[in-house]
Design a protein around this motif. Structure first.
Motif, PDB file in Angstrom:
ATOM      1  N   PRO A 111       0.810  -1.217   0.000  1.00 20.39           N
ATOM      2  CA  PRO A 111       0.000   0.000   0.000  1.00 20.39           C
ATOM      3  C   PRO A 111       0.843   1.268   0.000  1.00 20.39           C
ATOM      4  CG  PRO A 111       0.034  -0.989   2.188  1.00 20.39           C
ATOM      5  CD  PRO A 111       0.733  -1.949   1.272  1.00 20.39           C
ATOM      6  N   VAL A 112       2.168   1.149   0.252  1.00 15.90           N
ATOM      7  CA  VAL A 112       3.038   2.325   0.274  1.00 15.90           C
ATOM      8  C   VAL A 112       3.537   2.668  -1.115  1.00 15.90           C
ATOM      9  CG1 VAL A 112       5.180   3.296   1.191  1.00 15.90           C
ATOM     10  CG2 VAL A 112       3.721   1.867   2.647  1.00 15.90           C
ATOM     11  N   ASP A 113       4.141   1.696  -1.808  1.00 16.46           N
ATOM     12  CA  ASP A 113       4.716   1.981  -3.130  1.00 16.46           C
ATOM     13  C   ASP A 113       4.037   1.209  -4.260  1.00 16.46           C
ATOM     14  OD1 ASP A 113       5.623  -0.595  -2.732  1.00 16.46           O
ATOM     15  OD2 ASP A 113       7.705  -0.015  -2.386  1.00 16.46           O
ATOM     16  N   GLY A 114       3.042   0.368  -3.957  1.00 17.03           N
ATOM     17  CA  GLY A 114       2.320  -0.356  -4.998  1.00 17.03           C
ATOM     18  C   GLY A 114       3.085  -1.514  -5.607  1.00 17.03           C
ATOM     19  N   ARG A 115       4.301  -1.815  -5.114  1.00 12.45           N
ATOM     20  CA  ARG A 115       5.120  -2.882  -5.687  1.00 12.45           C
ATOM     21  C   ARG A 115       4.650  -4.253  -5.208  1.00 12.45           C
ATOM     22  NH1 ARG A 115      10.098  -1.475  -7.835  1.00 12.45           N
ATOM     23  NH2 ARG A 115      10.018   0.652  -8.632  1.00 12.45           N
ATOM     24  N   ASP A 116       4.858  -5.258  -6.068  1.00 10.66           N
ATOM     25  CA  ASP A 116       4.576  -6.643  -5.722  1.00 10.66           C
ATOM     26  C   ASP A 116       5.623  -7.100  -4.713  1.00 10.66           C
ATOM     27  OD1 ASP A 116       3.458  -9.133  -5.708  1.00 10.66           O
ATOM     28  OD2 ASP A 116       4.353  -9.782  -7.592  1.00 10.66           O
ATOM     29  N   ARG A 117       5.184  -7.519  -3.520  1.00 10.96           N
ATOM     30  CA  ARG A 117       6.125  -7.820  -2.446  1.00 10.96           C
ATOM     31  C   ARG A 117       5.784  -9.142  -1.764  1.00 10.96           C
ATOM     32  NH1 ARG A 117       9.423  -3.885  -0.247  1.00 10.96           N
ATOM     33  NH2 ARG A 117       9.343  -1.848  -1.265  1.00 10.96           N
ATOM     34  N   LEU A 118       6.829  -9.761  -1.192  1.00 15.02           N
ATOM     35  CA  LEU A 118       6.675 -10.900  -0.294  1.00 15.02           C
ATOM     36  C   LEU A 118       6.733 -10.351   1.127  1.00 15.02           C
ATOM     37  CD1 LEU A 118       9.047 -13.495  -1.994  1.00 15.02           C
ATOM     38  CD2 LEU A 118       6.606 -13.195  -2.334  1.00 15.02           C
ATOM     39  N   VAL A 119       5.692 -10.588   1.909  1.00 13.20           N
ATOM     40  CA  VAL A 119       5.544  -9.937   3.213  1.00 13.20           C
ATOM     41  C   VAL A 119       5.386 -10.990   4.306  1.00 13.20           C
ATOM     42  CG1 VAL A 119       4.185  -8.302   4.580  1.00 13.20           C
ATOM     43  CG2 VAL A 119       4.458  -7.937   2.126  1.00 13.20           C
ATOM     44  N   ALA A 120       6.096 -10.761   5.432  1.00 16.40           N
ATOM     45  CA  ALA A 120       5.924 -11.560   6.646  1.00 16.40           C
ATOM     46  C   ALA A 120       5.513 -10.612   7.771  1.00 16.40           C
ATOM     47  CB  ALA A 120       7.203 -12.303   7.010  1.00 16.40           C
ATOM     48  N   ARG A 121       4.427 -10.956   8.485  1.00 14.02           N
ATOM     49  CA  ARG A 121       3.945 -10.153   9.617  1.00 14.02           C
ATOM     50  C   ARG A 121       3.940 -11.017  10.872  1.00 14.02           C
ATOM     51  NH1 ARG A 121      -1.586  -9.288   8.163  1.00 14.02           N
ATOM     52  NH2 ARG A 121      -1.291 -10.911   6.593  1.00 14.02           N
ATOM     53  N   ARG A 122       4.332 -10.405  12.009  1.00 13.23           N
ATOM     54  CA  ARG A 122       4.466 -11.165  13.262  1.00 13.23           C
ATOM     55  C   ARG A 122       4.000 -10.311  14.423  1.00 13.23           C
ATOM     56  NH1 ARG A 122       4.973 -14.021  17.377  1.00 13.23           N
ATOM     57  NH2 ARG A 122       6.550 -15.643  17.643  1.00 13.23           N
ATOM     58  N   LEU A 123       3.038 -10.849  15.213  1.00 14.12           N
ATOM     59  CA  LEU A 123       2.607 -10.157  16.425  1.00 14.12           C
ATOM     60  C   LEU A 123       3.758 -10.107  17.426  1.00 14.12           C
ATOM     61  CD1 LEU A 123      -0.946 -11.671  17.066  1.00 14.12           C
ATOM     62  CD2 LEU A 123      -0.403  -9.400  16.184  1.00 14.12           C
ATOM     63  N   VAL A 124       3.928  -8.927  18.090  1.00 15.79           N
ATOM     64  CA  VAL A 124       4.958  -8.769  19.117  1.00 15.79           C
ATOM     65  C   VAL A 124       4.390  -9.259  20.438  1.00 15.79           C
ATOM     66  CG1 VAL A 124       6.396  -7.134  20.369  1.00 15.79           C
ATOM     67  CG2 VAL A 124       6.041  -6.858  17.904  1.00 15.79           C
ATOM     68  N   LYS A 125       5.121 -10.130  21.091  1.00 17.80           N
ATOM     69  CA  LYS A 125       4.676 -10.736  22.336  1.00 17.80           C
ATOM     70  C   LYS A 125       4.404  -9.673  23.401  1.00 17.80           C
ATOM     71  CE  LYS A 125       6.228 -14.030  25.862  1.00 17.80           C
ATOM     72  NZ  LYS A 125       7.363 -14.866  26.321  1.00 17.80           N
ATOM     73  N   ASP A 126       3.237  -9.759  24.060  1.00 18.14           N
ATOM     74  CA  ASP A 126       2.843  -8.949  25.220  1.00 18.14           C
ATOM     75  C   ASP A 126       2.514  -7.494  24.903  1.00 18.14           C
ATOM     76  OD1 ASP A 126       3.273 -11.195  26.781  1.00 18.14           O
ATOM     77  OD2 ASP A 126       5.337 -10.611  27.290  1.00 18.14           O
TER      78      ASP A 126
ATOM     79  N   VAL B 105       9.368  -8.486  -5.055  1.00 20.35           N
ATOM     80  CA  VAL B 105       9.439  -9.761  -5.769  1.00 20.35           C
ATOM     81  C   VAL B 105      10.474  -9.695  -6.891  1.00 20.35           C
ATOM     82  CG1 VAL B 105       8.134 -11.360  -7.227  1.00 20.35           C
ATOM     83  CG2 VAL B 105       7.078 -10.427  -5.175  1.00 20.35           C
ATOM     84  N   GLU B 106      10.572  -8.546  -7.548  1.00 15.80           N
ATOM     85  CA  GLU B 106      11.526  -8.437  -8.656  1.00 15.80           C
ATOM     86  C   GLU B 106      12.965  -8.596  -8.165  1.00 15.80           C
ATOM     87  OE1 GLU B 106      12.145  -3.703  -9.197  1.00 15.80           O
ATOM     88  OE2 GLU B 106      10.132  -4.436  -9.660  1.00 15.80           O
ATOM     89  N   ALA B 107      13.255  -8.103  -6.932  1.00 15.72           N
ATOM     90  CA  ALA B 107      14.597  -8.275  -6.378  1.00 15.72           C
ATOM     91  C   ALA B 107      14.834  -9.723  -5.974  1.00 15.72           C
ATOM     92  CB  ALA B 107      14.798  -7.350  -5.179  1.00 15.72           C
ATOM     93  N   VAL B 108      13.801 -10.375  -5.431  1.00 16.06           N
ATOM     94  CA  VAL B 108      13.931 -11.777  -5.036  1.00 16.06           C
ATOM     95  C   VAL B 108      14.193 -12.668  -6.248  1.00 16.06           C
ATOM     96  CG1 VAL B 108      12.653 -13.741  -4.081  1.00 16.06           C
ATOM     97  CG2 VAL B 108      12.507 -11.498  -2.971  1.00 16.06           C
ATOM     98  N   LEU B 109      13.512 -12.357  -7.370  1.00 17.95           N
ATOM     99  CA  LEU B 109      13.620 -13.207  -8.560  1.00 17.95           C
ATOM    100  C   LEU B 109      14.824 -12.871  -9.442  1.00 17.95           C
ATOM    101  CD1 LEU B 109       9.878 -13.485  -9.662  1.00 17.95           C
ATOM    102  CD2 LEU B 109      11.265 -15.196  -8.493  1.00 17.95           C
ATOM    103  N   ALA B 110      15.557 -11.803  -9.117  1.00 19.85           N
ATOM    104  CA  ALA B 110      16.698 -11.427  -9.967  1.00 19.85           C
ATOM    105  C   ALA B 110      17.706 -12.573 -10.117  1.00 19.85           C
ATOM    106  CB  ALA B 110      17.371 -10.165  -9.411  1.00 19.85           C
ATOM    107  N   PRO B 111      18.126 -13.267  -9.014  1.00 17.49           N
ATOM    108  CA  PRO B 111      19.052 -14.399  -9.197  1.00 17.49           C
ATOM    109  C   PRO B 111      18.435 -15.527 -10.025  1.00 17.49           C
ATOM    110  CG  PRO B 111      18.979 -13.696  -6.889  1.00 17.49           C
ATOM    111  CD  PRO B 111      17.856 -13.002  -7.596  1.00 17.49           C
ATOM    112  N   PHE B 112      17.117 -15.740  -9.867  1.00 15.00           N
ATOM    113  CA  PHE B 112      16.440 -16.776 -10.664  1.00 15.00           C
ATOM    114  C   PHE B 112      16.572 -16.480 -12.150  1.00 15.00           C
ATOM    115  CE2 PHE B 112      12.498 -17.477 -13.082  1.00 15.00           C
ATOM    116  CZ  PHE B 112      12.477 -18.861 -13.128  1.00 15.00           C
ATOM    117  N   TRP B 113      16.327 -15.239 -12.567  1.00  9.30           N
ATOM    118  CA  TRP B 113      16.437 -14.908 -13.992  1.00  9.30           C
ATOM    119  C   TRP B 113      17.876 -15.023 -14.490  1.00  9.30           C
ATOM    120  CZ3 TRP B 113      12.220 -15.521 -16.259  1.00  9.30           C
ATOM    121  CH2 TRP B 113      11.009 -15.115 -15.722  1.00  9.30           C
TER     122      TRP B 113
END
Length: 551
Positions: free
Chosen positions: A245-260, A271-279
């Motif tokens: 929602p910030v830059d509109g880019r396709d992203r892989l996201v991990a979210r984690r609740l903070v304990k307490d 995603v484009e940076a993650v797939l660069a080595p694949f290409w």
């Protein structure tokens, strides 16, 4: 009738398609593995950010509780000591933790009583701050984490942790505040190795952004309510692929609740940076595949040119034929020599194609050693077995006298022996018995028949004896003279799980193997039946085989 030209074109097409198929299987597996690996890494880093945020807020909260107790317990921090002494104690308490930028004691009217920034009261009122209003209006609020702000006195980005002070009558007596500088988090996040374009962030559970590295423009007051979607105490971590929602880019996201604490740690990568080595890997693999295909194309062109030369030579000999016996004998000798050259050339083409198939199999073996994904390795092994079956057809053709047919019994005996050795059948106590009639088979029958036996026997060896028990696998082929057909039977006495349909329910590669078996049976015009029971599995294929075609 199959001409050498059609045979050569069929071989070239088969090798090209097999190479492209293997490349496609590898690319799909590598693509999925790259994304899955990145999601796992994101989840691990989100756990790290959660732990860091928990420890940071917990330690800051402890200091704040000590300050609250000192003020409420009559320790003199607010009134009894001189402003300078109170200021020095606040400075000492703030210096205990690097994340605490400053400590404040604010009265019930919102005015500063003292702080670690300067001794005594300071100008300005803070009753407009949300953290002040919450503590004033909600006696049981406990520790409240405010939104991202810019310090009026310091000009630095911070978010406040506040606690209520009760006066002697139990009413609102003001608040104690710890200003947590976001630079502390950003310095820590800078040490986390992440690809370019990655984002690390801490948000409140209402979506209010507290910390982001890098800090985006317009972050003050920004809220992203969707950050809590899917997060619950029972499922405190969620990984997904979304549009930011910030830059509109396709992203892989991990979210984690903070304990307490009502916070969420977030990690995202483009995603484009993650797939660069694949290409990059696909470009290198594509170059190897292109070289192989060009090599096959060059050999095919040479073979076609030679065949075209032979055709023209025959036409010239027919046109130039004369009645003189000596001339006929001379032309006949030339024709026989040309035919011998043709057979030699065709033999060389078969030999080179066989060598190229072996080269492709070796390249696939080398490439598979670099893979960590088990499904990708299985796909490579399957492709290698199929390529080996194609190579064996050409090896049998080289040993045949006419370079056009192979003996079905010799071909299937060698094929089954290779598969049994590759699967460690003898070590596992498995015996492969081959009983096939000595029928001649041309290239169009030998290739699909060999691939079909390859799929069925491989499936029996891999899936028919999962409990480790010994057994016997039978491959039987016989000519049915009354119906002019060949009946091919592959049977095992395992636990019944080698049925191609049963295996297809468990994993994707056997499913594709079963589709290939049915396609090969259809190509041969045959009828396929599968019978599976606890004592074993039997696959039968009835293939039309007119008497004129098998001699």
């Amino acid at each position: 009738m199959h001409t050498p030209r059609s045979i050569l074109l069929a071989l070239s097409t088969t090798v090209t398609l097999a190479t492209l198929f293997a490349w496609a299987v590898f690319a799909i597996a590598d693509y999925d593995s790259t994304l899955a690996s990145s999601l796992r890494e994101n989840a691990i880093i989100a756990d790290l950010l959660q732990e860091h945020a928990h420890r940071t807020i917990e330690a800051s909260d402890l200091v704040l509780r000590q300050l609250e107790a000192a003020v409420e317990g009559g320790g003199g921090l607010a009134l009894g000591d001189s402003p300078e002494a109170v200021h020095e104690r606040l400075v000492a308490m703030a210096d205990l933790l690097p994340q605490v930028g400053s400590l404040w004691i604010i009265g019930p009217d919102g005015a500063v009583i003292n702080s670690s920034v300067a001794p005594g009261p300071m100008g300005g009122r803070y009753d407009d701050r949300r953290y002040f209003q919450v503590q004033r209006e909600a006696p049981g609020a406990g520790t409240f984490i405010g939104e991202l702000l810019e310090g009026r006195q310091t000009g630095l980005d911070f978010f406040a942790i506040s606690r209520r002070i009760d006066d002697l009558g139990g009413g609102f007596g003001g608040i104690v505040v710890a200003a947590i500088h976001t630079s502390y988090f950003q310095q820590f996040y800078a040490g986390v190795a992440m690809p370019p374009g990655s984002t690390l962030a801490i948000l409140r559970d209402d979506g209010a952004l507290l910390v982001r590295e890098p800090l985006a423009a317009g972050s003050y007051g920004a809220r992203f309510p969707a950050v809590m979607r899917g997060l619950t105490p029972q499922s405190p971590r969620v990984v997904s692929r979304v549009a930011s929602p910030v830059d509109g880019r396709d992203r892989l996201v991990a979210r984690r609740l903070v304990k307490d604490y009502p916070l969420v740690a977030l990690v995202s990568r483009k995603v484009e940076a993650v797939l660069a080595p694949f290409w990059q890997r696909q470009v290198r693999t594509g170059a190897v595949v292109a070289v192989l295909i060009l090599t096959v194309a060059a050999l095919t062109a040479l073979g076609l040119r030679a065949l075209e030369g032979e055709r023209r030579l025959k036409e010239a000999l027919a046109a130039a034929n004369i009645s003189l016996e000596d001339r006929v004998r001379q032309r006949t000798a030339e024709l026989e020599q040309a035919l011998a050259d043709k057979n030699l050339l065709l033999s060389e083409v078969y030999h080179r194609v066989k060598n190229n198939l072996q080269m492709i199999e070796s390249l696939l073996a080398l490439q598979s050693r670099t893979l960590t994904d088990d499904r990708a390795r299985d796909a490579f092994r399957t492709a290698r077995r199929r390529i080996n079956a194609l190579g064996l057809v050409h090896q049998q053709l080289l040993g045949a006298g006419d370079l056009a047919t192979v003996r079905l019994d010799a071909f299937l005996n060698e094929l089954c022996a290779n598969l049994a050795a590759g699967a460690g059948a003898e070590r596992r106590g498995l015996k492969v018995v081959v009983d096939v009639a000595p029928l001649p088979a041309d290239l169009d029958r030998a290739i699909p028949l060999g691939l079909l036996v390859n799929e069925l026997l491989s499936n029996a060896l891999l899936h028919g004896y999962r409990d480790g028990s010994p057994g016997t696998i039978t491959v039987r082929g016989e000519h049915l003279t009354d119906t002019e057909a060949v009946r091919l039977v592959v049977r095992d006495d395992g636990d019944g799980t080698s049925s191609p349909d049963a295996a297809a329910a468990e994993e994707d590669v056997p499913r594709s193997g079963m589709r290939i078996v049915r396609a090969l049976a259809a190509q041969l015009g045959g009828e396929l039946t599968v019978r599976s029971e606890p004592q074993g599995t039997e696959v039968t294929v009835i293939i039309p085989w007119p008497e004129a075609e098998h001699g």
